[in-house]
Write an enzyme that holds these catalytic residues in place. Structure first.
Site, short mmCIF file in Angstrom:
data_model
loop_
_atom_site.label_atom_id
_atom_site.label_comp_id
_atom_site.label_asym_id
_atom_site.label_seq_id
_atom_site.Cartn_x
_atom_site.Cartn_y
_atom_site.Cartn_z
N CYS A 10 0.87 -1.18 0.00
CA CYS A 10 0.00 0.00 0.00
C CYS A 10 0.89 1.22 0.00
O CYS A 10 1.77 1.34 0.87
CB CYS A 10 -0.90 -0.02 1.23
SG CYS A 10 -1.78 1.52 1.56
N CYS B 151 -1.39 3.13 -7.32
CA CYS B 151 -2.19 2.64 -6.19
C CYS B 151 -2.27 1.13 -6.35
O CYS B 151 -2.53 0.64 -7.47
CB CYS B 151 -3.58 3.26 -6.19
SG CYS B 151 -4.73 2.52 -4.99
#
Length: 253
Positions: free
Chosen positions: A70, A177
């Protein structure tokens, strides 16, 4: 050998699926945070506490390697997690693949969340690794949220908006992302033919295996997948079954 992966939502699926493909014997501990998601807009200290707490739980449950698949968690909490677990537990973070993209493409767009696109962190990465390439950021409003919900129609709408904002002459798109590779086919379909996509999931999985093997410990796992949702034992959300990576990890709709 237990490897823990920590993310607020489904962004961990792609890296976890690569780990499953490359080392099917390794046990995986998937820590999601539905109570706190998304992390991107949250205050930095709040996110640090959330990620460090998940890392602490991972070690208590036997994890010997921790992965932060992440960007938000890696940017805000990587050093704090390493300080928490100590040098004996490798912690692998995630960085958008700007450097490899800029090495082979003269024009690059970095698709990311609105918060990441506006961040000093991404601007610094572009300055450091963009080289001679023309690199621009493109905010993909709502895309990560749609993916977490398993809303493929909503994801396509967000992708279409991002594609409209992407320069027509772009040669490469960095998926900034970790959620976005889950809809990589839809992203490719929305971009001109020949545009190359770059994401870091396979590289992070490969680095994880490298660090895991360097520990020199026998792997006695059986490929189990354990899921914690904001610290509570459970299953992957039903929305994970909308994606191949989720199905590889046992998600069921």
């Amino acid at each position: 050998m237990i490897v823990a992966l920590i993310d607020s939502g489904l962004g961990l699926l792609t890296t976890a699926a690569w780990l499953r493909k490359l080392r099917p014997d390794v046990d995986l501990l998937l820590q999601l945070d539905p109570d706190g998601a998304p992390w991107g807009p949250k205050p930095e200290e709040w996110t640090i506490d959330r990620v460090v707490g998940a890392a602490r739980t991972s070690v208590e449950l036997g994890a010997e390697v921790i992965v932060l698949p992440c960007n938000t968690a890696s940017v805000t909490a990587l050093d704090h997690v390493r300080a928490e677990v100590g040098p004996e537990v490798p912690v692998i973070g995630t960085v958008p693949a700007i450097k490899p993209a800029a090495a082979v493409c003269s024009s690059v767009a970095v698709w990311a969340t609105a918060a990441t696109t506006a961040s000093r962190y991404q601007a610094d990465l572009i300055a450091r690794f963009g080289g001679a390439a023309d690199v621009v950021g493109v905010a993909c409003h709502g895309l990560a949220d749609a993916i977490d919900a398993g809303d493929l129609a909503g994801a396509k709408e967000s992708i279409a908006r991002a594609a409209e904002q992407t320069p027509a002459d772009v040669q490469g798109v960095v998926l900034g992302c970790t959620h976005y590779p889950l809809v990589i086919d839809a992203i490719l379909a929305a971009l001109p033919d020949g545009v190359r996509l770059f994401d870091s999931a396979q590289a992070v999985a490969t680095q994880t295996i490298r660090r895991m093997d360097a520990l020199g410990r026998p792997s006695t796992g059986n490929g189990a997948v354990r899921v914690l949702n904001s610290g509570r034992p459970g299953d992957l959300p039903a929305s994970a079954a909308a994606f191949e990576s989720g199905r590889i990890l046992g998600a069921q709709s």
